[in-house]
Design a protein around this motif. Sequence first.
Motif, PDB file in Angstrom:
ATOM      1  N   GLY A  66       0.808  -1.213   0.000  1.00  0.00           N
ATOM      2  CA  GLY A  66       0.000   0.000   0.000  1.00  0.00           C
ATOM      3  C   GLY A  66       0.838   1.257   0.000  1.00  0.00           C
ATOM      4  O   GLY A  66       2.070   1.216  -0.086  1.00  0.00           O
ATOM      5  N   LEU A  67       0.146   2.391   0.084  1.00  0.00           N
ATOM      6  CA  LEU A  67       0.781   3.706   0.058  1.00  0.00           C
ATOM      7  C   LEU A  67       0.118   4.604   1.092  1.00  0.00           C
ATOM      8  O   LEU A  67      -1.012   4.356   1.516  1.00  0.00           O
ATOM      9  CB  LEU A  67       0.640   4.345  -1.330  1.00  0.00           C
ATOM     10  N   SER A  68       0.826   5.648   1.491  1.00  0.00           N
ATOM     11  CA  SER A  68       0.268   6.639   2.404  1.00  0.00           C
ATOM     12  C   SER A  68       0.715   8.028   1.984  1.00  0.00           C
ATOM     13  O   SER A  68       1.779   8.189   1.384  1.00  0.00           O
ATOM     14  CB  SER A  68       0.710   6.360   3.849  1.00  0.00           C
ATOM     15  N   SER A  69      -0.098   9.022   2.299  1.00  0.00           N
ATOM     16  CA  SER A  69       0.236  10.411   1.997  1.00  0.00           C
ATOM     17  C   SER A  69      -0.666  11.319   2.810  1.00  0.00           C
ATOM     18  O   SER A  69      -1.888  11.129   2.849  1.00  0.00           O
ATOM     19  CB  SER A  69       0.068  10.715   0.502  1.00  0.00           C
ATOM     20  N   GLU A  70      -0.062  12.313   3.453  1.00  0.00           N
ATOM     21  CA  GLU A  70      -0.841  13.289   4.197  1.00  0.00           C
ATOM     22  C   GLU A  70      -1.573  14.249   3.265  1.00  0.00           C
ATOM     23  O   GLU A  70      -2.460  14.992   3.703  1.00  0.00           O
ATOM     24  CB  GLU A  70       0.072  14.082   5.143  1.00  0.00           C
ATOM     25  N   MET A  71      -1.214  14.233   1.968  1.00  0.00           N
ATOM     26  CA  MET A  71      -1.863  15.115   1.005  1.00  0.00           C
ATOM     27  C   MET A  71      -3.272  14.634   0.658  1.00  0.00           C
ATOM     28  O   MET A  71      -4.074  15.379   0.108  1.00  0.00           O
ATOM     29  CB  MET A  71      -1.028  15.206  -0.277  1.00  0.00           C
ATOM     30  N   GLY A  72      -3.594  13.393   0.985  1.00  0.00           N
ATOM     31  CA  GLY A  72      -4.913  12.849   0.677  1.00  0.00           C
ATOM     32  C   GLY A  72      -4.904  12.123  -0.651  1.00  0.00           C
ATOM     33  O   GLY A  72      -4.634  12.718  -1.701  1.00  0.00           O
ATOM     34  N   ILE A  73      -5.201  10.829  -0.612  1.00  0.00           N
ATOM     35  CA  ILE A  73      -5.200  10.012  -1.825  1.00  0.00           C
ATOM     36  C   ILE A  73      -6.629   9.892  -2.342  1.00  0.00           C
ATOM     37  O   ILE A  73      -7.509   9.363  -1.671  1.00  0.00           O
ATOM     38  CB  ILE A  73      -4.624   8.610  -1.535  1.00  0.00           C
ATOM     39  N   SER A  74      -6.842  10.386  -3.556  1.00  0.00           N
ATOM     40  CA  SER A  74      -8.163  10.329  -4.169  1.00  0.00           C
ATOM     41  C   SER A  74      -8.389   9.004  -4.892  1.00  0.00           C
ATOM     42  O   SER A  74      -9.476   8.438  -4.842  1.00  0.00           O
ATOM     43  CB  SER A  74      -8.351  11.493  -5.148  1.00  0.00           C
ATOM     44  N   TYR A  75      -7.341   8.530  -5.561  1.00  0.00           N
ATOM     45  CA  TYR A  75      -7.425   7.236  -6.237  1.00  0.00           C
ATOM     46  C   TYR A  75      -6.022   6.701  -6.472  1.00  0.00           C
ATOM     47  O   TYR A  75      -5.027   7.421  -6.323  1.00  0.00           O
ATOM     48  CB  TYR A  75      -8.184   7.334  -7.564  1.00  0.00           C
ATOM     49  N   ALA A  76      -5.959   5.420  -6.819  1.00  0.00           N
ATOM     50  CA  ALA A  76      -4.674   4.785  -7.095  1.00  0.00           C
ATOM     51  C   ALA A  76      -4.828   3.891  -8.316  1.00  0.00           C
ATOM     52  O   ALA A  76      -5.932   3.440  -8.638  1.00  0.00           O
ATOM     53  CB  ALA A  76      -4.206   3.970  -5.895  1.00  0.00           C
ATOM     54  N   THR A  77      -3.725   3.650  -8.992  1.00  0.00           N
ATOM     55  CA  THR A  77      -3.728   2.725 -10.119  1.00  0.00           C
ATOM     56  C   THR A  77      -2.735   1.599  -9.842  1.00  0.00           C
ATOM     57  O   THR A  77      -1.669   1.822  -9.281  1.00  0.00           O
ATOM     58  CB  THR A  77      -3.356   3.432 -11.429  1.00  0.00           C
ATOM     59  N   LEU A  78      -3.123   0.405 -10.241  1.00  0.00           N
ATOM     60  CA  LEU A  78      -2.274  -0.781 -10.140  1.00  0.00           C
ATOM     61  C   LEU A  78      -2.035  -1.254 -11.569  1.00  0.00           C
ATOM     62  O   LEU A  78      -2.966  -1.738 -12.224  1.00  0.00           O
ATOM     63  CB  LEU A  78      -2.967  -1.855  -9.306  1.00  0.00           C
ATOM     64  N   THR A  79      -0.800  -1.093 -12.062  1.00  0.00           N
ATOM     65  CA  THR A  79      -0.522  -1.280 -13.485  1.00  0.00           C
ATOM     66  C   THR A  79       0.553  -2.330 -13.716  1.00  0.00           C
ATOM     67  O   THR A  79       1.617  -2.297 -13.093  1.00  0.00           O
ATOM     68  CB  THR A  79      -0.092   0.051 -14.135  1.00  0.00           C
ATOM     69  N   GLN A  80       0.258  -3.226 -14.613  1.00  0.00           N
ATOM     70  CA  GLN A  80       1.193  -4.283 -14.998  1.00  0.00           C
ATOM     71  C   GLN A  80       2.409  -3.700 -15.715  1.00  0.00           C
ATOM     72  O   GLN A  80       2.268  -2.847 -16.586  1.00  0.00           O
ATOM     73  CB  GLN A  80       0.450  -5.253 -15.913  1.00  0.00           C
ATOM     74  N   MET A  81       3.587  -4.143 -15.327  1.00  0.00           N
ATOM     75  CA  MET A  81       4.818  -3.690 -15.969  1.00  0.00           C
ATOM     76  C   MET A  81       5.393  -4.854 -16.769  1.00  0.00           C
ATOM     77  O   MET A  81       5.639  -5.930 -16.227  1.00  0.00           O
ATOM     78  CB  MET A  81       5.815  -3.208 -14.915  1.00  0.00           C
ATOM     79  N   GLY A  82       5.592  -4.644 -18.046  1.00  0.00           N
ATOM     80  CA  GLY A  82       6.061  -5.727 -18.898  1.00  0.00           C
ATOM     81  C   GLY A  82       4.896  -6.435 -19.560  1.00  0.00           C
ATOM     82  O   GLY A  82       3.719  -6.112 -19.342  1.00  0.00           O
ATOM     83  N   THR A  83       5.209  -7.432 -20.367  1.00  0.00           N
ATOM     84  CA  THR A  83       4.192  -8.151 -21.132  1.00  0.00           C
ATOM     85  C   THR A  83       4.302  -9.650 -20.869  1.00  0.00           C
ATOM     86  O   THR A  83       5.366 -10.233 -21.061  1.00  0.00           O
ATOM     87  CB  THR A  83       4.366  -7.894 -22.641  1.00  0.00           C
ATOM     88  N   PRO A  84       3.234 -10.272 -20.407  1.00  0.00           N
ATOM     89  CA  PRO A  84       3.272 -11.719 -20.180  1.00  0.00           C
ATOM     90  C   PRO A  84       3.220 -12.468 -21.515  1.00  0.00           C
ATOM     91  O   PRO A  84       2.970 -11.880 -22.565  1.00  0.00           O
ATOM     92  CB  PRO A  84       2.006 -11.968 -19.357  1.00  0.00           C
ATOM     93  N   LEU A  85       3.420 -13.769 -21.446  1.00  0.00           N
ATOM     94  CA  LEU A  85       3.388 -14.574 -22.664  1.00  0.00           C
ATOM     95  C   LEU A  85       1.996 -14.611 -23.261  1.00  0.00           C
ATOM     96  O   LEU A  85       1.829 -14.707 -24.479  1.00  0.00           O
ATOM     97  CB  LEU A  85       3.870 -16.002 -22.354  1.00  0.00           C
ATOM     98  N   PHE A  86       0.966 -14.522 -22.386  1.00  0.00           N
ATOM     99  CA  PHE A  86      -0.403 -14.587 -22.872  1.00  0.00           C
ATOM    100  C   PHE A  86      -1.300 -13.702 -22.027  1.00  0.00           C
ATOM    101  O   PHE A  86      -1.271 -13.766 -20.796  1.00  0.00           O
ATOM    102  CB  PHE A  86      -0.921 -16.032 -22.823  1.00  0.00           C
ATOM    103  N   GLY A  87      -2.100 -12.881 -22.686  1.00  0.00           N
ATOM    104  CA  GLY A  87      -3.087 -12.069 -21.982  1.00  0.00           C
ATOM    105  C   GLY A  87      -2.480 -11.128 -20.969  1.00  0.00           C
ATOM    106  O   GLY A  87      -1.545 -10.386 -21.253  1.00  0.00           O
ATOM    107  N   ALA A  88      -3.036 -11.167 -19.763  1.00  0.00           N
ATOM    108  CA  ALA A  88      -2.569 -10.324 -18.668  1.00  0.00           C
ATOM    109  C   ALA A  88      -1.973 -11.200 -17.577  1.00  0.00           C
ATOM    110  O   ALA A  88      -2.271 -12.377 -17.463  1.00  0.00           O
ATOM    111  CB  ALA A  88      -3.728  -9.502 -18.103  1.00  0.00           C
ATOM    112  N   ASP A  89      -1.115 -10.609 -16.773  1.00  0.00           N
ATOM    113  CA  ASP A  89      -0.505 -11.313 -15.647  1.00  0.00           C
ATOM    114  C   ASP A  89      -1.580 -11.566 -14.596  1.00  0.00           C
ATOM    115  O   ASP A  89      -2.187 -10.633 -14.080  1.00  0.00           O
ATOM    116  CB  ASP A  89       0.623 -10.462 -15.074  1.00  0.00           C
ATOM    117  N   THR A  90      -1.834 -12.813 -14.280  1.00  0.00           N
ATOM    118  CA  THR A  90      -2.882 -13.154 -13.328  1.00  0.00           C
ATOM    119  C   THR A  90      -2.490 -12.738 -11.912  1.00  0.00           C
ATOM    120  O   THR A  90      -1.418 -13.084 -11.433  1.00  0.00           O
ATOM    121  CB  THR A  90      -3.162 -14.666 -13.343  1.00  0.00           C
TER     122      THR A  90
END
Length: 211
Positions: free
Chosen positions: A145-169
Motif C-alpha cells: 500500500g501507500l500513504s500520503s498526508e496530502m490525501g489520496i483520491s485514487y490509485a492505479t495498479l498497473t502491470q509492468m512488462g508483457t506476459p506470454l499470454f493475456g494479462a498477468d494473473t
Amino acid sequence: MKHLKKTITAILLAIGTSSVQASETTIDFENQEKTPIYNPLMSLSLGDVTFESIAGGGFTITDIDITDVGVTELDFSGQYLLNGPIGFSSLKISFLNPVNQFSFNLGDNQLDWELEAFNTENTSIASLTIDALPVKGTNEGEFFGLSSEMGISYATLTQMGTPLFGADTIELDNLKYTVTPVPEPSTYALMLGGLGMVGFMAYRRRKTTNA
C-alpha cells in the motif's frame, strides 16, 4: 502557577478527546455474487471504494482453488478479486473521500506491478513497485500500500512488462484504508474557548500580582 498549568492540561486533554479519530475500513468480496470468468466485470463499487479496469480486460470475483491449475493456494481465504488471463493490465481504485493510507493483499504475480497514488488534482503523490514473485504464489499474505498526508483520491495498479499470454494473473483482497476526518466546527469552538480561558486566567494572574 501550578493551578494554571493543571487547568491548561485539562483543557488540552478535553480538546484531544473530543477530536474526530481516524477510522480504518476493510473492503473484501465475501458478500459479492461470484462472476463467471467468461463474463468479467469492468467496474465494481463497494461502499466508498470503486474498482475499475482502465486497460485490458475485466476481473471476476471468485474463490477458486488455484492449486487446481498448479499454483500455490492463496494465504488469505474466501472470495477475492481475480484478474484472469484475459483480465486488466491496469486497475483504478477510487475512494469517495480522500484517504491517508491504504493497503491490500496481493498474490500470484509473475510480473512487476506499479502502484501509484493520486490526489484530487490528478497529481501523482506516491508510488511503489510490487516485485514479481520468483515462482507463482501468494506473497504469504503480505500487504502492499501507500500513504500520503496530502490525501489520496485514487490509485492505479498497473502491470509492468508483457506476459506470454493475456494479462498477468493476480489476486487482490482485503483492501484497508484510513481516513482522518476534518475536525467538526464544535472542536474548533472548544479549542478557541479553551485558549480564551487560558488567556483570561493568565491576565487575571498578572493583574493580581501587580495589585
